[in-house]
Enzyme design. Structure first.
Site, mmCIF file in Angstrom:
data_model
loop_
_atom_site.group_PDB
_atom_site.id
_atom_site.type_symbol
_atom_site.label_atom_id
_atom_site.label_comp_id
_atom_site.label_asym_id
_atom_site.label_seq_id
_atom_site.Cartn_x
_atom_site.Cartn_y
_atom_site.Cartn_z
ATOM 1 N N LYS A 89 2.651 7.628 -46.565
ATOM 2 C CA LYS A 89 1.736 6.858 -47.408
ATOM 3 C C LYS A 89 0.491 7.629 -47.808
ATOM 4 O O LYS A 89 -0.199 7.224 -48.723
ATOM 5 C CB LYS A 89 1.389 5.509 -46.761
ATOM 6 C CG LYS A 89 0.342 5.486 -45.701
ATOM 7 C CD LYS A 89 -0.087 4.026 -45.523
ATOM 8 C CE LYS A 89 -0.984 3.844 -44.337
ATOM 9 N NZ LYS A 89 -1.544 2.494 -44.299
ATOM 10 N N ASP A 90 0.222 8.750 -47.114
ATOM 11 C CA ASP A 90 -0.925 9.582 -47.496
ATOM 12 C C ASP A 90 -0.548 10.680 -48.483
ATOM 13 O O ASP A 90 -1.400 11.453 -48.911
ATOM 14 C CB ASP A 90 -1.549 10.215 -46.244
ATOM 15 C CG ASP A 90 -2.218 9.178 -45.355
ATOM 16 O OD1 ASP A 90 -2.757 8.196 -45.911
ATOM 17 O OD2 ASP A 90 -2.196 9.339 -44.128
ATOM 18 N N ARG A 140 -6.152 -2.428 -50.530
ATOM 19 C CA ARG A 140 -4.906 -3.218 -50.564
ATOM 20 C C ARG A 140 -4.965 -4.379 -49.571
ATOM 21 O O ARG A 140 -4.660 -5.528 -49.913
ATOM 22 C CB ARG A 140 -3.728 -2.289 -50.218
ATOM 23 C CG ARG A 140 -2.386 -2.969 -50.031
ATOM 24 C CD ARG A 140 -1.337 -1.955 -49.591
ATOM 25 N NE ARG A 140 -1.679 -1.333 -48.327
ATOM 26 C CZ ARG A 140 -1.491 -1.892 -47.127
ATOM 27 N NH1 ARG A 140 -0.931 -3.088 -47.044
ATOM 28 N NH2 ARG A 140 -1.851 -1.263 -46.017
ATOM 29 N N ARG A 141 -5.369 -4.067 -48.332
ATOM 30 C CA ARG A 141 -5.474 -5.129 -47.319
ATOM 31 C C ARG A 141 -6.579 -6.107 -47.699
ATOM 32 O O ARG A 141 -6.405 -7.325 -47.616
ATOM 33 C CB ARG A 141 -5.772 -4.500 -45.948
ATOM 34 C CG ARG A 141 -4.588 -3.701 -45.433
ATOM 35 C CD ARG A 141 -4.933 -2.828 -44.235
ATOM 36 N NE ARG A 141 -3.732 -2.140 -43.775
ATOM 37 C CZ ARG A 141 -3.737 -0.971 -43.146
ATOM 38 N NH1 ARG A 141 -4.867 -0.353 -42.887
ATOM 39 N NH2 ARG A 141 -2.602 -0.407 -42.771
ATOM 40 N N ARG A 158 -14.057 3.202 -40.470
ATOM 41 C CA ARG A 158 -13.403 4.504 -40.607
ATOM 42 C C ARG A 158 -13.234 5.124 -39.230
ATOM 43 O O ARG A 158 -13.594 4.535 -38.225
ATOM 44 C CB ARG A 158 -14.247 5.454 -41.495
ATOM 45 C CG ARG A 158 -14.263 5.107 -42.980
ATOM 46 C CD ARG A 158 -12.953 5.351 -43.712
ATOM 47 N NE ARG A 158 -12.244 6.574 -43.362
ATOM 48 C CZ ARG A 158 -12.485 7.757 -43.892
ATOM 49 N NH1 ARG A 158 -13.437 7.911 -44.784
ATOM 50 N NH2 ARG A 158 -11.773 8.814 -43.538
ATOM 51 N N ARG A 164 -11.773 3.276 -33.929
ATOM 52 C CA ARG A 164 -11.738 1.935 -34.501
ATOM 53 C C ARG A 164 -11.557 0.873 -33.420
ATOM 54 O O ARG A 164 -12.221 -0.153 -33.418
ATOM 55 C CB ARG A 164 -10.601 1.824 -35.519
ATOM 56 C CG ARG A 164 -10.848 2.640 -36.755
ATOM 57 C CD ARG A 164 -9.700 2.487 -37.737
ATOM 58 N NE ARG A 164 -9.881 3.429 -38.834
ATOM 59 C CZ ARG A 164 -9.470 3.217 -40.066
ATOM 60 N NH1 ARG A 164 -8.839 2.112 -40.372
ATOM 61 N NH2 ARG A 164 -9.669 4.108 -40.997
ATOM 62 N N CYS A 251 -3.476 6.593 -53.656
ATOM 63 C CA CYS A 251 -3.261 5.999 -52.332
ATOM 64 C C CYS A 251 -4.227 4.856 -52.072
ATOM 65 O O CYS A 251 -4.000 4.024 -51.218
ATOM 66 C CB CYS A 251 -3.454 7.057 -51.253
ATOM 67 S SG CYS A 251 -2.282 8.395 -51.379
HETATM 68 C C1 DPM Z 1 -3.715 4.961 -46.743
HETATM 69 C C2 DPM Z 1 -4.375 3.764 -46.467
HETATM 70 C C3 DPM Z 1 -4.785 3.826 -45.118
HETATM 71 C C4 DPM Z 1 -4.358 5.094 -44.610
HETATM 72 C C5 DPM Z 1 -4.602 2.648 -47.454
HETATM 73 C C6 DPM Z 1 -3.686 1.442 -47.254
HETATM 74 C C7 DPM Z 1 -5.524 2.782 -44.364
HETATM 75 C C8 DPM Z 1 -7.017 2.916 -44.483
HETATM 76 C C9 DPM Z 1 -7.775 1.955 -43.636
HETATM 77 C C10 DPM Z 1 -3.095 5.388 -47.989
HETATM 78 N N1 DPM Z 1 -3.740 5.768 -45.628
HETATM 79 O O1 DPM Z 1 -2.884 1.352 -46.327
HETATM 80 O O2 DPM Z 1 -3.805 0.517 -48.067
HETATM 81 O O3 DPM Z 1 -7.271 0.937 -43.161
HETATM 82 O O4 DPM Z 1 -8.956 2.233 -43.430
HETATM 83 C C11 DPM Z 1 -3.152 5.832 -42.498
HETATM 84 C C12 DPM Z 1 -2.667 5.155 -41.341
HETATM 85 C C13 DPM Z 1 -1.357 5.645 -41.106
HETATM 86 C C14 DPM Z 1 -1.092 6.593 -42.092
HETATM 87 C C15 DPM Z 1 -3.419 4.170 -40.530
HETATM 88 C C16 DPM Z 1 -3.314 2.723 -40.957
HETATM 89 C C17 DPM Z 1 -0.399 5.307 -39.976
HETATM 90 C C18 DPM Z 1 0.804 4.473 -40.377
HETATM 91 C C19 DPM Z 1 1.881 5.093 -41.210
HETATM 92 C C20 DPM Z 1 -4.492 5.664 -43.209
HETATM 93 N N2 DPM Z 1 -2.209 6.714 -42.898
HETATM 94 O O5 DPM Z 1 -2.910 2.383 -42.061
HETATM 95 O O6 DPM Z 1 -3.685 1.857 -40.107
HETATM 96 O O7 DPM Z 1 2.401 6.181 -40.922
HETATM 97 O O8 DPM Z 1 2.268 4.439 -42.166
#
Ligand code: DPM
Length: 323
Positions: A89-90, A140-141, A158, A164, A251
């Protein structure tokens, strides 16, 4: 150019971010490959990315695509590493020239999880009190939850997972929304208090899966990496990524998805929401999983007809103004 796979030393260099989650994921990939290719030496090289350095600014305001991937991609282009392991997702949907998404591994639960402060251990997302402080930096959330629960207070958070969770436990937040997959991979699955139902909020594109990127001309390495690909996850994620790419969403936009495969048919649901949660368009398409990317495009077109473009344009304008 000869591929590292056939070079005399047979050492393959894997690039990874330094975060605990990134390293767990990278070592998992290495272990899977080592089982299939015991004669090859897989070496892990860590690098810091921009996203690891800027910790105090809301993600959406940094606005840069490839925040967590760019340095690793340069490493591949400069031949310092051979492939990189990313949280899919990143990984932006458009890769730099010369690189390719070689494999997608089996997905963990892609859903978001509610993690609560101890005092709310008897509550669920729909029973948390008015004004409850929910920590998330994801638009998104934020957008999807605001639509359903306008009475909550949303606050940026963050830092890595441990930071967190410490802030939550210290009482700075009443609850956090985090990817279930990240918690599970770090052995903190017991912190998942509730899986957020898809009727309330859809997960991010590619969430819960790992994407492996390498140089597009390294055919031998690409074939080797296929050993750890999970075809069903790949079809689902390719549909999700085509949908996001077609909407030109990075993203950090309020775009969510859900995918399922049954009897070779892929069902893709997508949502685009305004940041205030007031304006939401959502629809579903189904078709052969063999045409995963075409389904993503079809859904993007459907949602554009329903006003997705205007919602996204307004968000980009707001982010530029810094609001
Ligand atoms: C991206 C988002 C977030 C990450 C945006 C989204 C969350 C940011 C936040 C694109 N990357 O999800 O809408 O909540 O501040 C990220 C996480 C993981 C990969 C952590 C998470 C782990 C889970 C995975 C940060 N990137 O989302 O809690 O591998 O899917």
């Amino acid at each position: 150019m000869t591929s590292v796979v056939k070079s005399a030393t047979r050492t393959i260099r894997i690039g990874s971010r330094k975060s605990q989650l990134a390293l767990v994921q990278t070592y998992w990939v290495r272990e899977q490959l080592q089982k299939s290719f015991p004669d090859i030496n897989f070496e892990v090289h860590t690098m810091s990315t921009q996203g690891d350095k800027i910790l105090d600014v809301a993600l959406a305001k940094i606005g840069d695509k490839g925040l967590f991937t760019k340095e690793l991609e340069l490493g591949m282009i400069n031949q310092e590493i051979d492939f990189a392991v990313h949280s899919l997702k990143d990984l932006p949907t458009n890769l730099p020239e010369g690189l390719t998404l070689a494999a997608i591994t089996e997905r963990e639960n892609p859903a978001d999880a509610l993690v609560v402060h101890e005092k709310y251990k008897d509550k669920q997302i729909d029973t948390l009190p008015e004004g409850a402080v929910i920590g998330t930096s994801s638009l998104r959330r934020l957008a999807q939850l605001r639509n359903r629960f306008p009475h909550f207070t949303f606050k940026d958070v963050r830092g890595n997972l441990n930071t967190r969770l410490a802030k939550l436990d210290a009482g700075e937040y009443d609850a956090l929304i985090l990817a279930a997959a990240g918690l599970q991979r770090l052995g903190m699955g017991d912190r998942v208090h509730q899986i957020i139902p898809k009727e309330i909020s859809l997960h991010a594109v590619g969430q819960g899966a790992l994407g492996i990127e390498c140089r597009a001309d390294d055919q031998d390495l690409i074939s080797l990496l296929k050993a750890i690909e999970h075809p069903e996850t790949r079809d689902r994620c390719l549909a999700e990524r085509a949908f996001l790419r077609d909407l030109e969403g990075g993203c950090q936009v309020p775009i969510g998805v859900n995918t399922e495969i049954q009897d070779g048919n892929l069902t893709l649901t997508g949502v685009v929401a305004s940041v205030d949660g007031q304006n939401i368009v959502k629809d579903t398409v189904t078709g052969s999983a063999n045409n995963a990317e075409a389904l993503g495009t079809e859904l993007a077109n459907l949602l554009r007809e329903q006003g997705a473009k205007e919602i996204l344009e307004q968000i980009f304008a707001e982010i530029q103004r810094g609001s």
